[in-house]
Design an enzyme around this catalytic site. Structure first.
Site, PDB file in Angstrom:
ATOM      1  N   PHE A  44      35.446  59.677  67.835  1.00 31.88           N
ATOM      2  CA  PHE A  44      34.915  61.102  67.417  1.00 31.88           C
ATOM      3  C   PHE A  44      35.625  61.253  65.706  1.00 31.88           C
ATOM      4  O   PHE A  44      34.893  61.491  64.961  1.00 31.88           O
ATOM      5  CB  PHE A  44      34.954  62.473  68.393  1.00 31.88           C
ATOM      6  N   ALA A  92      49.420  67.225  74.363  1.00 29.58           N
ATOM      7  CA  ALA A  92      49.612  67.657  72.896  1.00 29.58           C
ATOM      8  C   ALA A  92      48.628  68.831  72.545  1.00 29.58           C
ATOM      9  O   ALA A  92      47.773  68.941  72.373  1.00 29.58           O
ATOM     10  CB  ALA A  92      49.096  66.573  71.945  1.00 29.58           C
ATOM     11  N   GLY A  94      43.485  58.159  66.482  1.00 33.02           N
ATOM     12  CA  GLY A  94      43.514  59.420  65.574  1.00 33.02           C
ATOM     13  C   GLY A  94      44.617  59.343  64.792  1.00 33.02           C
ATOM     14  O   GLY A  94      45.551  58.395  64.834  1.00 33.02           O
ATOM     15  N   ASN A 144      37.243  58.034  72.023  1.00 32.58           N
ATOM     16  CA  ASN A 144      35.541  57.719  71.609  1.00 32.58           C
ATOM     17  C   ASN A 144      35.382  57.705  70.016  1.00 32.58           C
ATOM     18  O   ASN A 144      34.288  57.936  69.844  1.00 32.58           O
ATOM     19  CB  ASN A 144      35.083  58.993  72.460  1.00 32.58           C
ATOM     20  N   THR A 162      51.174  69.227  61.477  1.00 29.17           N
ATOM     21  CA  THR A 162      51.922  67.936  61.080  1.00 29.17           C
ATOM     22  C   THR A 162      50.927  67.306  59.975  1.00 29.17           C
ATOM     23  O   THR A 162      49.824  67.260  59.819  1.00 29.17           O
ATOM     24  CB  THR A 162      52.138  67.120  62.310  1.00 29.17           C
ATOM     25  N   TYR A 217      38.881  75.745  70.256  1.00 30.61           N
ATOM     26  CA  TYR A 217      40.133  74.806  70.187  1.00 30.61           C
ATOM     27  C   TYR A 217      41.187  75.545  70.819  1.00 30.61           C
ATOM     28  O   TYR A 217      41.768  75.113  71.574  1.00 30.61           O
ATOM     29  CB  TYR A 217      40.208  74.537  68.770  1.00 30.61           C
ATOM     30  N   ARG A 226      47.116  60.605  90.851  1.00 36.64           N
ATOM     31  CA  ARG A 226      46.716  59.666  91.495  1.00 36.64           C
ATOM     32  C   ARG A 226      47.648  58.574  91.432  1.00 36.64           C
ATOM     33  O   ARG A 226      48.163  57.857  92.363  1.00 36.64           O
ATOM     34  CB  ARG A 226      45.225  58.994  91.170  1.00 36.64           C
ATOM     35  N   ASP A 243      35.106  58.421  76.837  1.00 32.90           N
ATOM     36  CA  ASP A 243      35.213  59.720  76.321  1.00 32.90           C
ATOM     37  C   ASP A 243      36.114  60.275  77.564  1.00 32.90           C
ATOM     38  O   ASP A 243      35.645  60.062  78.741  1.00 32.90           O
ATOM     39  CB  ASP A 243      33.841  60.284  76.329  1.00 32.90           C
ATOM     40  N   ASN A 299      40.690  65.471  83.932  1.00 36.24           N
ATOM     41  CA  ASN A 299      40.637  64.183  84.271  1.00 36.24           C
ATOM     42  C   ASN A 299      41.920  63.077  84.083  1.00 36.24           C
ATOM     43  O   ASN A 299      42.318  62.497  84.824  1.00 36.24           O
ATOM     44  CB  ASN A 299      39.625  63.310  83.180  1.00 36.24           C
TER      45      ASN A 299
HETATM   46  N1  LIG Z   1      47.915  66.959  63.610  1.00 34.53           N
HETATM   47  C1  LIG Z   1      48.233  68.215  63.874  1.00 34.53           C
HETATM   48  O1  LIG Z   1      48.846  69.034  62.947  1.00 34.53           O
HETATM   49  C2  LIG Z   1      48.464  68.853  65.393  1.00 34.53           C
HETATM   50  C3  LIG Z   1      48.687  70.213  65.491  1.00 34.53           C
HETATM   51  C4  LIG Z   1      48.694  70.622  66.778  1.00 34.53           C
HETATM   52  C5  LIG Z   1      48.277  69.869  67.829  1.00 34.53           C
HETATM   53  N2  LIG Z   1      47.751  68.597  67.487  1.00 34.53           N
HETATM   54  C6  LIG Z   1      47.272  67.896  68.448  1.00 34.53           C
HETATM   55  O2  LIG Z   1      47.535  66.361  68.600  1.00 34.53           O
HETATM   56  C7  LIG Z   1      46.401  65.627  69.069  1.00 34.53           C
HETATM   57  C8  LIG Z   1      46.185  64.819  67.951  1.00 34.53           C
HETATM   58  O3  LIG Z   1      45.750  65.165  66.688  1.00 34.53           O
HETATM   59  P1  LIG Z   1      45.492  64.560  65.540  1.00 34.53           P
HETATM   60  O4  LIG Z   1      45.908  65.263  64.389  1.00 34.53           O
HETATM   61  O5  LIG Z   1      45.930  62.915  65.801  1.00 34.53           O
HETATM   62  O6  LIG Z   1      44.030  64.525  65.528  1.00 34.53           O
HETATM   63  P2  LIG Z   1      42.722  63.411  65.411  1.00 34.53           P
HETATM   64  O7  LIG Z   1      41.464  64.127  65.055  1.00 34.53           O
HETATM   65  O8  LIG Z   1      43.163  62.534  64.218  1.00 34.53           O
HETATM   66  O9  LIG Z   1      43.067  62.393  66.578  1.00 34.53           O
HETATM   67  C9  LIG Z   1      42.171  63.014  67.907  1.00 34.53           C
HETATM   68  C10 LIG Z   1      41.777  61.693  68.645  1.00 34.53           C
HETATM   69  O10 LIG Z   1      40.955  61.993  69.788  1.00 34.53           O
HETATM   70  C11 LIG Z   1      39.712  61.378  69.723  1.00 34.53           C
HETATM   71  N3  LIG Z   1      38.963  62.156  70.513  1.00 34.53           N
HETATM   72  C12 LIG Z   1      38.332  63.385  70.362  1.00 34.53           C
HETATM   73  N4  LIG Z   1      37.678  63.628  71.461  1.00 34.53           N
HETATM   74  C13 LIG Z   1      37.825  62.801  72.203  1.00 34.53           C
HETATM   75  C14 LIG Z   1      37.344  62.593  73.494  1.00 34.53           C
HETATM   76  N5  LIG Z   1      36.387  63.441  74.360  1.00 34.53           N
HETATM   77  N6  LIG Z   1      37.397  61.332  74.272  1.00 34.53           N
HETATM   78  C15 LIG Z   1      38.348  60.500  73.701  1.00 34.53           C
HETATM   79  N7  LIG Z   1      38.879  60.495  72.418  1.00 34.53           N
HETATM   80  C16 LIG Z   1      38.582  61.743  71.883  1.00 34.53           C
HETATM   81  C17 LIG Z   1      39.348  61.236  68.362  1.00 34.53           C
HETATM   82  O11 LIG Z   1      38.323  60.442  68.094  1.00 34.53           O
HETATM   83  C18 LIG Z   1      40.773  60.819  67.770  1.00 34.53           C
HETATM   84  O12 LIG Z   1      40.971  59.732  67.519  1.00 34.53           O
HETATM   85  C19 LIG Z   1      45.237  66.674  69.438  1.00 34.53           C
HETATM   86  O13 LIG Z   1      45.159  67.035  70.769  1.00 34.53           O
HETATM   87  C20 LIG Z   1      45.496  67.917  68.661  1.00 34.53           C
HETATM   88  O14 LIG Z   1      45.217  69.114  69.227  1.00 34.53           O
HETATM   89  C21 LIG Z   1      47.619  68.333  66.258  1.00 34.53           C
END
Ligand SMILES: NC(=O)c1ccc[n+]([C@@H]2O[C@H](COP(=O)([O-])OP(=O)(O)OC[C@H]3O[C@@H](n4cnc5c(N)ncnc54)[C@H](O)[C@@H]3O)[C@@H](O)[C@H]2O)c1
Length: 312
Positions: free
Chosen positions: A35, A113, A11, A33, A174, A144, A105, A57, A98
């Site tokens: 998504f 995050a 991501g 995964n 961000t 969320y 473990r 996943d 998980n």
């Molecule tokens: N970008 C921001 O401003 C921000 C702010 C607050 C929190 N966050 C947190 O940081 C983390 C990353 O955010 P991001 O901006 O990179 O979002 P993003 O959507 O670009 O990245 C999330 C990643 O998680 C993967 N993913 C989603 N569901 C999954 C699952 N069930 N199993 C495996 N992979 C899965 C997606 O494919 C993606 O690659 C997230 O947890 C988000 O809640 C981000």
């Protein structure tokens, strides 16, 4: 060489984190995964011997051997997390169980995050970590917000009950290269609309403010927090306290892009907070972390990346 697990590693934040960890000489297992993650974000890493990609996943248990875990897997933008809200809650809650089970473990440290969304539509500005938040439990954003809140609960219970070493990071907005062009977030929306010469969509009157942290600053903070003494478990806010209105942001983007797009105004989405600003005193006093990249400079980098990515 230490092997670091990054869930959500393809991501926006995850792929930038993978780059930063590899450049520090660590080896990375990226689990995703796909998504919302994109292969193009990690394509440049695929041939490396210190980088491994696993399509998985996090709702399913994971049996791997690693030295620490960054748990980032979860769609982060409203369009994506509302697409399948049940899956979003499962990712946050079952994914956390998980990954915490794996950390327990293996006896390794795990960073979550989490998000400023745990504060909901706050009555307190700026938000400090001791504010419990004001979240609607049954609205369209709840999958969320409440999923992330429950994940925080699980982190602290695994710590209290099983002595797992945890780090809970509350991330505020961000931005930067590798944001998803269709994620509906304000910065990517404005930049894509300006580059295409489409009208810039402002929700509400545009006077609502947000604070934006550049991705390099955020990732530096994330790694510093992970490497900090075990007693600093958090939650710790990470973001940029400098506030900017949507109108001001649109203006800056238009100037940097050199676009003549017009502004169009639409009603505010339900539960959209009017103001969101981090109190980062804990991060600055405990980790000596403060964001360094100015909005103007970060926007220029982001515009350059979008311009290159959207080129036909
Ligand atoms: N970008 C921001 O401003 C921000 C702010 C607050 C929190 N966050 C947190 O940081 C983390 C990353 O955010 P991001 O901006 O990179 O979002 P993003 O959507 O670009 O990245 C999330 C990643 O998680 C993967 N993913 C989603 N569901 C999954 C699952 N069930 N199993 C495996 N992979 C899965 C997606 O494919 C993606 O690659 C997230 O947890 C988000 O809640 C981000």
């Amino acid at each position: 060489m230490r092997e670091i697990l990054v869930t959500g590693g393809s991501g926006f934040l995850g792929s930038n984190l993978c780059d930063a960890l590899l450049s520090r000489g660590q080896s990375v297992l990226c689990v995703d995964n796909f998504f919302t993650g994109q292969r193009s974000n990690i394509k440049h890493l695929l041939g490396r011997t210190d980088f491994e990609l696993l399509r998985h996943d996090v709702i399913q248990p994971l049996h791997v051997e690693v030295d620490s875990i960054f748990n980032l897997a979860c769609p982060a933008s409203p369009v994506h997390y509302q697409y399948d809200p049940v899956q979003t809650t499962k990712t946050s809650v079952i994914g956390a169980i998980n990954m915490l089970g794996l950390a327990k473990r293996l006896g390794v440290r795990i960073l979550q995050a989490s998000t400023s969304e745990v504060y909901g539509d706050p009555h307190v500005h700026p938000q400090s970590e001791d504010y419990w938040g004001r979240v609607n439990p049954i609205g369209p954003r709840s999958c969320y917000d409440e999923g992330k809140r429950c994940a925080e609960t699980l982190f602290f219970d695994y710590h209290r009950q099983n002595n797992v070493e945890i780090k809970v990071m509350r991330i505020f907005n961000t931005y930067g290269p590798r944001m998803h062009p269709n994620d509906g977030r304000v910065i990517s929306n404005f930049i894509v609309q300006a580059l295409r010469g489409d009208p810039i969509t402002i929700y509400g009157d545009g006077k609502q403010t947000r604070s934006f942290c550049y991705v390099d600053d955020l990732i530096e903070g994330m790694i510093a927090f992970m490497d900090s003494p075990g007693e600093l478990r958090g939650p710790v806010n990470f973001g940029n306290p400098h506030e900017c209105s949507m109108l001001e942001l649109a203006d800056r983007v238009l100037q940097i892009v050199g676009s003549r797009s017009k502004l169009v105004f639409k009603p505010l989405p339900q539960d959209d907070p009017i103001q969101r600003c981090p109190d980062i005193s804990i991060a600055s006093s405990e980790l000596e972390w403060t964001p360094k990249v100015q909005l103007e400079d970060g926007l220029r980098e982001t515009v350059a990346w979008f311009r290159h990515t959207l080129e036909p």
